[in-house]
Write a protein that holds these residues in place. Structure first.
Motif, short mmCIF file in Angstrom:
data_model
loop_
_atom_site.label_atom_id
_atom_site.label_comp_id
_atom_site.label_asym_id
_atom_site.label_seq_id
_atom_site.Cartn_x
_atom_site.Cartn_y
_atom_site.Cartn_z
N SER A 77 -84.96 71.76 33.48
CA SER A 77 -86.30 71.83 32.91
C SER A 77 -86.38 73.01 31.95
CB SER A 77 -87.34 71.94 34.02
OG SER A 77 -87.31 73.23 34.55
N THR A 78 -87.56 73.33 31.49
CA THR A 78 -87.71 74.42 30.54
C THR A 78 -87.25 75.74 31.14
OG1 THR A 78 -89.72 73.25 29.87
CG2 THR A 78 -89.34 75.41 28.89
N GLN A 79 -87.66 75.98 32.39
CA GLN A 79 -87.45 77.31 32.97
C GLN A 79 -86.34 77.37 34.01
OE1 GLN A 79 -90.99 79.70 33.72
NE2 GLN A 79 -92.31 77.96 33.29
N GLY A 88 -96.39 71.48 35.35
CA GLY A 88 -95.21 72.33 35.21
C GLY A 88 -95.42 73.29 34.06
N THR A 89 -94.34 73.60 33.32
CA THR A 89 -94.52 74.43 32.13
C THR A 89 -95.47 73.72 31.18
OG1 THR A 89 -92.23 75.12 32.43
CG2 THR A 89 -93.27 75.69 30.34
N SER A 95 -98.82 75.59 32.65
CA SER A 95 -98.67 76.73 33.57
C SER A 95 -98.73 78.08 32.86
CB SER A 95 -97.35 76.62 34.33
OG SER A 95 -97.51 75.74 35.42
N GLU A 149 -101.00 81.20 33.76
CA GLU A 149 -100.42 82.53 34.02
C GLU A 149 -101.06 83.59 33.13
OE1 GLU A 149 -96.11 82.62 33.92
OE2 GLU A 149 -96.01 80.88 35.25
N TRP A 179 -101.44 84.53 42.70
CA TRP A 179 -101.87 83.12 42.81
C TRP A 179 -102.92 82.97 43.91
CZ3 TRP A 179 -101.73 80.68 38.70
CH2 TRP A 179 -100.60 80.54 37.91
N GLY A 219 -95.07 69.12 40.16
CA GLY A 219 -94.89 70.32 39.33
C GLY A 219 -95.27 71.57 40.11
N GLY A 220 -94.84 72.72 39.60
CA GLY A 220 -95.01 73.99 40.31
C GLY A 220 -96.43 74.27 40.75
N ALA A 221 -97.43 73.97 39.89
CA ALA A 221 -98.81 74.30 40.22
C ALA A 221 -99.45 73.29 41.16
CB ALA A 221 -99.64 74.43 38.94
N ASN A 245 -100.81 74.35 44.49
CA ASN A 245 -102.10 75.04 44.56
C ASN A 245 -103.22 74.02 44.82
OD1 ASN A 245 -104.55 76.36 43.84
ND2 ASN A 245 -103.34 77.89 42.73
N ILE A 257 -106.47 74.13 42.70
CA ILE A 257 -106.37 73.48 41.38
C ILE A 257 -106.49 71.97 41.54
CG2 ILE A 257 -104.84 73.02 39.41
CD1 ILE A 257 -103.71 75.83 39.69
#
Ligand code: ADP
Ligand code: XUL
Length: 541
Positions: A10-12, A297-298, A337, A341, A351, A430-432, A435, A438
């Motif tokens: 992925s991007t990161q 995600g990103t 994301s 951030e 977070w 995705g990462g978020a 949460n 959200i």
């Protein structure tokens, strides 16, 4: 029992998910990630992107991706799983990014020296040091040239599934050809990130699947063949430099001698890779029409399966190929994301504190609105970043937290209407998606149940499931997608977030007001203050 490996570049980060599937015994046996900035600091990336003087340019390093692959394969070989059971591997990669290889690449890929890291060997095979990635928006001139040459944006959208977009590979290739014609001429193969990494695994130039090839503005969606008019409009001799396009479950070969000799892997099948969004579609279990997924995600994306390719007449969305052979409707937002951030960091929050701010503020934020274009935006197209606040004080931390999340979720709802999917349930990844505060806003904005998926990295899981599917198909076992995903990508009732009727009603009022703020921020609409005041009166008395 066979094991299947899915990788997601992925991007990161690079993530691996290993699954086992046999009859009723099925489950994830390993998940492992490495973050590029931390694990490979010598490339100097920030959030996976190389530092740039020009704000609209975004590139990354193909060598870093190759080294990450080597590090991960080494980790898998020395970990807890018995890699001799590995039957097939497939992958997922950030979409649109391109890697340019010269005519030495084919030989190096075929006969790599297992005693030396692969990254050292491919260093001399790149005709361009860097890879432009999906966050790049520097190709407006080339976009206009391509659209004009093929007969307009809508013609391109009807043929390829998307109007021309700055980050799509066609305009990126054209810019490279114009700025570096000698290096372009020395390019023997233009890969996407997905086919580049598949090539490193298989030991020869790998093909593309329609899911990722449809993110180039070059493929005819109806036939999954390159569209000659688009190739011609992009750069000379391009047809000879592109990989072939094959169905998503095609074996691209077997793990090359490098992986076998260096780490002891078996000659497992390498199933053609795809883009992260097409892989996520499988990883979140959307193999039928009627539900949506959000990936936080990103980038933030909202997407769903489509049996028929319904192209977006408003020009914001995309239709890609889906790994099932059907289609994938998608809208992408660059301020995902990293925008969340930016708000979190501006107010020095963790977070947990960010989530707490969502809990302690009111739905609709008392009519305080943020249009959060911290970076250039894809949907709607915005080249000059700008953060626009309406009745919102910049130093009010909780209100800014709520405002960024509400803005992003309302933008997703507004800009996915073209798909005409009346979703009563949304699968979140995705990462978020970790949460829940959200995701509660997602549920309330869309008025739909939201299910966070058990495996957060749905792209890597989707790639592992695609590896299993491709392996079974290659063995002559015709297996349905429902059977493939069963037990892996099913939403769990216990983790469901339900929309609240009153809160959904508030967002139904706020959404046209947010659209007016967006139009004003774009310079296309009047001051939205009267609308905001009316919203405040109606909702908060
Ligand atoms: P990608 O696959 O695009 O590289 P991921 O899907 O792994 O990205 O998501 C990474 C992002 O998840 C991070 O940039 C971070 O902002 C976000 N994230 C992680 N944990 C949380 C959390 N608890 N709340 C909100 N965002 C989070
Ligand atoms: C989709 C898009 C992004 C990238 C990175 O069109 O540009 O979602 O795939 O994840």
């Amino acid at each position: 029992m066979p094991l299947y490996l899915g990788l997601d570049s992925s991007t990161q980060s690079l993530t691996a998910v290993v699954i086992e599937i046999e009859h009723d015994r099925r489950g994830v046996v390993l998940e492992s990630s490495l973050v590029f900035d931390e694990a490979l600091p010598h490339y100097g990336t920030r959030h996976g992107v190389l530092p740039q003087a020009e704000p609209l340019v975004a590139t990354s390093s193909p060598l870093m991706w190759a080294e990450a692959l080597d590090v991960m394969m080494n980790r898998l070989a020395h970990g807890d799983i018995d890699i001799r059971r590995l039957a097939a591997v497939s992958g997922s990669a950030q979409q649109h990014g391109s890697v340019y290889m010269n005519d030495r690449a084919a030989r190096v890929l075929e006969t790599p020296d297992p005693s030396r890291p692969i990254v050292e060997q491919i260093r001399g095979t790149l005709s361009r040091d860097v890879a432009p990635i999906w966050m790049d928006s520097s190709t407006s001139v080339e976009c206009a040239e391509i659209a004009a040459a093929v007969g307009g944006d809508m013609k391109l959208a009807n043929r390829t599934g998307s109007r021309v977009f700055e980050r799509f590979t066609g305009p990126q290739i054209r810019k490279f050809f114009k700025q570096a014609p000698v290096a372009y001429a020395a390019t023997d193969r233009v890969h996407l990130v997905s086919s580049y990494l598949a090539s490193l695994l298989a030991g020869h130039h790998a093909p593309l699947d329609p899911g990722d090839a449809s993110g180039m503005n070059l493929m005819e969606l109806a036939t999954s063949h390159w569209w000659p008019a688009a190739l011609e409009a992009t750069a000379p001799g391009l047809a000879g430099k592109l990989p072939s396009i094959v169905t998503s479950w095609t074996p691209a070969g077997r793990l090359s001698s490098y992986w076998q000799s260096r780490y002891g892997f078996p000659p497992a099948r390498v199933i053609v890779w795809s883009g992260d969004n097409p892989c996520s579609l499988i990883g979140v279990g959307l193999v039928r029409e009627g539900r949506l997924a959000v990936s936080l995600g990103t980038s933030d994306t909202v997407f769903g399966l489509m049996q028929e390719p319904r192209v977006d007449n408003t020009g914001t969305g995309h239709v890609f190929g889906a790994p099932t052979g059907a289609y994938l409707g998608l809208t992408c937002f660059q301020n995902g994301s990293l925008a969340r951030e930016r708000v979190r960091d501006a107010h020095g929050l963790t977070w947990t504190e960010f989530s707490r701010a969502l809990e302690t503020t009111q739905t609709g934020n008392g009519g305080r609105v943020l249009v959060p274009w911290f970076q250039a935006e894809i949907t709607p197209p915005v080249l000059t970043p700008g953060v626009h606040r309406y009745a919102l004080a910049a130093d009010d931390a909780p209100a800014n937290v709520r405002a960024v999340v509400e803005a992003q979720q309302m933008a997703m709802a507004l800009h996915s209407r073209w798909m005409r999917v009346e979703a009563d349930a949304i699968h979140a990844t995705g990462g978020a998606a970790a949460n829940r505060q959200i995701l509660q806003v997602t549920a309330d904005v869309f008025g739909a149940d939201v299910y966070p998926l058990e495996v957060a990295n749905s792209a890597a899981l989707g790639a592992a499931l695609r590896a299993a599917h491709g392996d079974m198909m290659a063995d002559g076992r015709s297996v349905g997608w429902e059977d493939v995903i069963s037990g892996f990508a099913e939403p769990i009732a216990a983790s469901r977030l339900r929309p609240d009727r009153w809160r959904h009603a508030v967002y139904r009022e706020l959404m046209p007001v947010y659209a007016a703020c967006e139009a004003h921020a774009l310079g296309r609409g009047p001051e939205p203050t009267p609308l905001l005041e009316r919203f405040r009166r109606l909702t908060f008395g």
